[in-house]
Design an enzyme around this catalytic site. Sequence first.
Site, mmCIF file in Angstrom:
data_model
loop_
_atom_site.group_PDB
_atom_site.id
_atom_site.type_symbol
_atom_site.label_atom_id
_atom_site.label_comp_id
_atom_site.label_asym_id
_atom_site.label_seq_id
_atom_site.Cartn_x
_atom_site.Cartn_y
_atom_site.Cartn_z
ATOM 1 N N LYS A 241 39.456 67.062 21.929
ATOM 2 C CA LYS A 241 39.465 66.274 20.693
ATOM 3 C C LYS A 241 39.932 67.037 19.434
ATOM 4 C CE LYS A 241 36.996 62.310 22.159
ATOM 5 N NZ LYS A 241 36.036 62.280 23.240
ATOM 6 N N PHE B 171 28.963 61.032 28.776
ATOM 7 C CA PHE B 171 30.383 60.717 28.970
ATOM 8 C C PHE B 171 31.153 62.015 29.139
ATOM 9 C CE2 PHE B 171 34.775 59.921 27.799
ATOM 10 C CZ PHE B 171 35.061 58.840 28.620
ATOM 11 N N ASP C 75 29.414 70.329 27.307
ATOM 12 C CA ASP C 75 30.576 69.522 26.950
ATOM 13 C C ASP C 75 30.560 69.345 25.437
ATOM 14 O OD1 ASP C 75 32.370 67.522 26.324
ATOM 15 O OD2 ASP C 75 31.969 66.335 28.130
HETATM 16 C C1 LIG Z 1 36.227 62.144 24.693
HETATM 17 C C2 LIG Z 1 35.302 62.905 25.559
HETATM 18 C C3 LIG Z 1 35.704 63.346 26.836
HETATM 19 C C4 LIG Z 1 37.032 62.997 27.452
HETATM 20 O O1 LIG Z 1 38.122 63.527 26.762
HETATM 21 P P1 LIG Z 1 39.601 62.953 27.073
HETATM 22 O O2 LIG Z 1 40.493 63.822 26.221
HETATM 23 O O3 LIG Z 1 39.624 61.523 26.678
HETATM 24 O O4 LIG Z 1 39.855 63.145 28.515
HETATM 25 C C5 LIG Z 1 34.800 64.097 27.572
HETATM 26 N N1 LIG Z 1 33.587 64.404 27.082
HETATM 27 C C6 LIG Z 1 33.179 64.001 25.864
HETATM 28 C C7 LIG Z 1 31.816 64.391 25.366
HETATM 29 C C8 LIG Z 1 34.011 63.227 25.067
HETATM 30 O O5 LIG Z 1 33.581 62.798 23.880
#
Ligand SMILES: *Cc1c(COP(=O)(O)O)cnc(C)c1O
Length: 388
Positions: A244, A128, A215
């Site tokens: 986050k 994701f 990420d």
């Molecule tokens: C939550 C998340 C995103 C997206 O972040 P947003 O602030 O919602 O755009 C991308 N990568 C990972 C691994 C995430 O957990």
Amino acid sequence: MSNSLMSTYLPQPVTFVRGESATLWDDQGRTYLDALSGIAVTNLGHAHPAVTQAICAQAGQLIHTSNLYRIGNQQQLGDMLTAFAGMDRVFFSNSGAEANEAAIKLARLYGHRRGIERPAIVVMESSFHGRTLATLSATGNRKVHAGFEPLVSGFVRVPYNDMATLRSVAASNQSIVAILVEPVQGEGGVHIPAANYLEQVRQLCDEQQWLMMLDEIQTGMGRSGKPFAYMHSTIAPDVMTLAKGLGNGVPIGACLARGDAANLFQPGNHGSTFGGNPLVCAAAMAVVTTLQQENLAARATTLGRRIAEGLRLALKDNSHVLEVRHLGLLIGVELDAPCADLVATALAHGLLINVTAERVIRLLPPLILSDSEADHLVKELALLINAR
Ligand SMILES: *Cc1c(COP(=O)(O)O)cnc(C)c1O
């Protein structure tokens, strides 16, 4: 309920009006234990005094100017965060998706500089990376793609934690310039790769001259038991994205880079109106300082072990529980059947949890949870799972 909001979410029928540490109050005065932290965002708990104080002081002084002018505390946060993360330079965005967009743009610049006309990025199944067009295209989930085709091209997908397939793709595709991977897959179901996975990916990236892009939007900022999850390994990435937990709730993301990758962007290549404004940088500085001063990454290790061991013990006779896995306070309990219903049941019992990948109960409690709150969480959740 009025109908004025677009139906992007299907919220639970509860409205929180106040929070303190790991406790939330709803508009009926009921209290809840927050074991989700707004999906790994409020790592320091709700209304943390250092963050509140920083926001209030900065709001009274200056909220926004523009990146057309120097921003003192953006520079300060940049210095702090690059040192904390072991990276050289940073670009500040407003969200995780935007941080990944910056990383994807860096990879494309890097590819074009190497004379590769259509540079591609390796991404993972079950990953994701966000909801913008490029990041949803990078995401390994058909449900996230559906209805939004044509997807952005330039992504090559392989299974997570599978070096053999990755090596064969490397051998057959000369357009690849980078790999984008989560150190632990969060949304995908709390998947923790083999202990030497990141080292092997790093080695392949070095052989192939690929950028290794991590990420760490969900795994970063202490949650994994280290300041950043890659620090469980011996490697360092070329690019790392954060969001986050970085602002404990104020919208801030970051794309950090090391070595040559840190010098790819030139004035005019990328930007953001809000990115790194004085308000969010003040909040993020308070977060970084607090994480370091209170050594909360180590606390995440202790708490994660306590919760995972407690759950394993309490669930050991439940044949529907396939596995309890965790890295720090990224905790997943995999059942043998869909269990999204547990979210509402837990809420009715005063507990905020999440279910991802249909049958993985995901816990992302704040790093400031007390031992007794951890024990309460284990006891209540085990009761609910065993009662199904
Ligand atoms: C939550 C998340 C995103 C997206 O972040 P947003 O602030 O919602 O755009 C991308 N990568 C990972 C691994 C995430 O957990």
